[in-house]
Enzyme design. Structure first.
Site, PDB file in Angstrom:
ATOM      1  N   ASP A  46       0.691  -1.140  -0.288  1.00 28.26           N
ATOM      2  CA  ASP A  46       0.028   0.010  -0.119  1.00 28.26           C
ATOM      3  C   ASP A  46       0.833   1.185   0.036  1.00 28.26           C
ATOM      4  O   ASP A  46       0.502   2.046   0.987  1.00 28.26           O
ATOM      5  CB  ASP A  46      -0.764   0.161   1.176  1.00 28.26           C
ATOM      6  CG  ASP A  46      -1.615  -1.306   1.455  1.00 28.26           C
ATOM      7  OD1 ASP A  46      -2.264  -1.967   0.556  1.00 28.26           O
ATOM      8  OD2 ASP A  46      -1.770  -1.533   2.529  1.00 28.26           O
ATOM      9  N   GLU A 223     -11.261  -2.234  -3.850  1.00 29.08           N
ATOM     10  CA  GLU A 223     -10.864  -1.291  -2.779  1.00 29.08           C
ATOM     11  C   GLU A 223      -9.739  -0.352  -3.238  1.00 29.08           C
ATOM     12  O   GLU A 223      -9.441  -0.278  -4.588  1.00 29.08           O
ATOM     13  CB  GLU A 223     -10.272  -2.268  -1.569  1.00 29.08           C
ATOM     14  CG  GLU A 223      -9.299  -3.257  -1.915  1.00 29.08           C
ATOM     15  CD  GLU A 223      -8.825  -4.078  -1.011  1.00 29.08           C
ATOM     16  OE1 GLU A 223      -9.203  -4.030   0.144  1.00 29.08           O
ATOM     17  OE2 GLU A 223      -8.104  -5.203  -1.323  1.00 29.08           O
TER      18      GLU A 223
END
Length: 332
Positions: A46, A223
């Site tokens: 991420d 997401e």
């Protein structure tokens, strides 16, 4: 290299032992055809990537066994060779344990600069639960050598306990009038968005979050939204599929665009992202498995992927974006 068991770190799970193993695999060069080779500590999940006048920075999901699970920081002078330079804090803000019982490491940061202030959004959650919060911290600089460097806790932005959404994976964009918006979401009811306000960086009101993308399935595997303004359009990037399964991950980076920040976002074929649309920007190829968790800065798309040549370790990828016929493309 590490052993045969694939390492898994998720925007939803993030097992703590993984990052410690990643650091042990040092100075491995990575990169695919047509893409830059990266070196040093590039084992991230991420990545929030930003380019500044005093270096490039990566903030990423923390490791519960290092720095109390706080967001990790990496720095580069040339955008190619990366070093780990610590965590945002030595200990997590105490209020997080009450807001999210059992919280271990912090997830999926976002960095945004406005009027001389850096805003860092991050998520606190636990695997498989939407008892989650997106929180905020602010700083005047990203340079740890600056005497004014200090991340100041600003508390909760939004929580999702008792709702149909999941408050993780924040991404910030300003509309044409300079109003800030935060997209977010993971599985559950898909990608959502709320209005923020400057200078606090917190919510402007308590309105029901807007809906931007939905796969229309029970799992709703989408997401990590990230919206980029370009040439009169807003482009919604998202990670579709499943991450965190090592070489069995199915993540891919998709995009849709809209003239309005609030949507509707349509893909290149005119299909709405609210109806499982999405033009693929980058997918699995060769040893690069499941790219996703993306951010954009200085015309560069940053993401992680699972390296099939290294037992599925989450690894940094960087690609320059080229705009063709109004759509973003990157080297494969």
């Amino acid at each position: 290299m590490v052993g045969a068991r694939a390492l898994v770190i998720s925007r939803r799970s993030r097992p703590a032992a993984a990052a410690a193993a990643l650091v042990a695999v040092a100075a491995v060069l990575v990169g695919c055809s047509g893409a830059p080779s990266l070196s040093g500590d590039v084992f991230v999940h991420d990545p929030a990537y930003v380019h500044t006048d005093y270096g490039d920075f990566l903030y990423s999901t923390g490791n519960g066994q290092v720095g109390d699970g706080n967001i990790q920081i990496r720095r580069s002078d040339d955008g190619a060779s990366w070093e780990h330079v610590g965590e945002v804090w030595k200990t997590k803000p105490e209020w997080l344990s009450d807001a999210v019982p059992g919280v271990d490491n912090l997830w999926a940061p976002e960095l945004y600069e406005h009027d001389g202030t850096w805003y860092m959004y991050y998520a606190a959650s636990t695997f498989g639960s939407n008892r989650s919060v997106i929180a905020l911290a602010t700083n005047t600089t990203l340079d740890p050598a600056d005497p004014d460097y200090e991340w100041v806790d600003q508390g909760e932005v939004i929580g999702s306990e008792g709702t149909d959404f999941n408050a993780i994976d924040a991404g910030i964009v300003e509309d044409a009038q300079g109003v800030p918006w935060m997209s977010f979401g993971s599985f559950w009811s898909g990608i959502r968005m709320v209005e923020l306000e400057w200078p606090s960086g917190l919510r402007a009101d308590d309105a029901e979050p807007l809906r931007l993308a939905d796969r229309g399935t029970a799992e709703n595997a989408i997401e990590a939204p990230y919206i980029v303004a370009h040439d009169g359009w807003f482009y919604l990037f998202a990670s579709r599929g499943f991450c965190c399964r090592g070489v069995d991950s199915t993540y891919e980076i998709i995009v849709g665009r809209s003239r309005d920040v609030s949507g509707p976002y349509l893909d290149r074929d005119g299909i709405s992202l609210l109806e499982d649309g999405g033009t693929v920007v980058l997918g699995s190829e060769g040893s690069r498995i499941g790219p996703g968790g993306q951010s954009v800065s200085n015309g560069t798309l940053a993401f992680h992927f699972y390296d099939a040549d290294a037992a599925g370790i989450p690894t940094l990828g960087l690609r320059q974006i080229t705009w063709r016929d109004g759509w973003p493309t990157v080297a494969r």
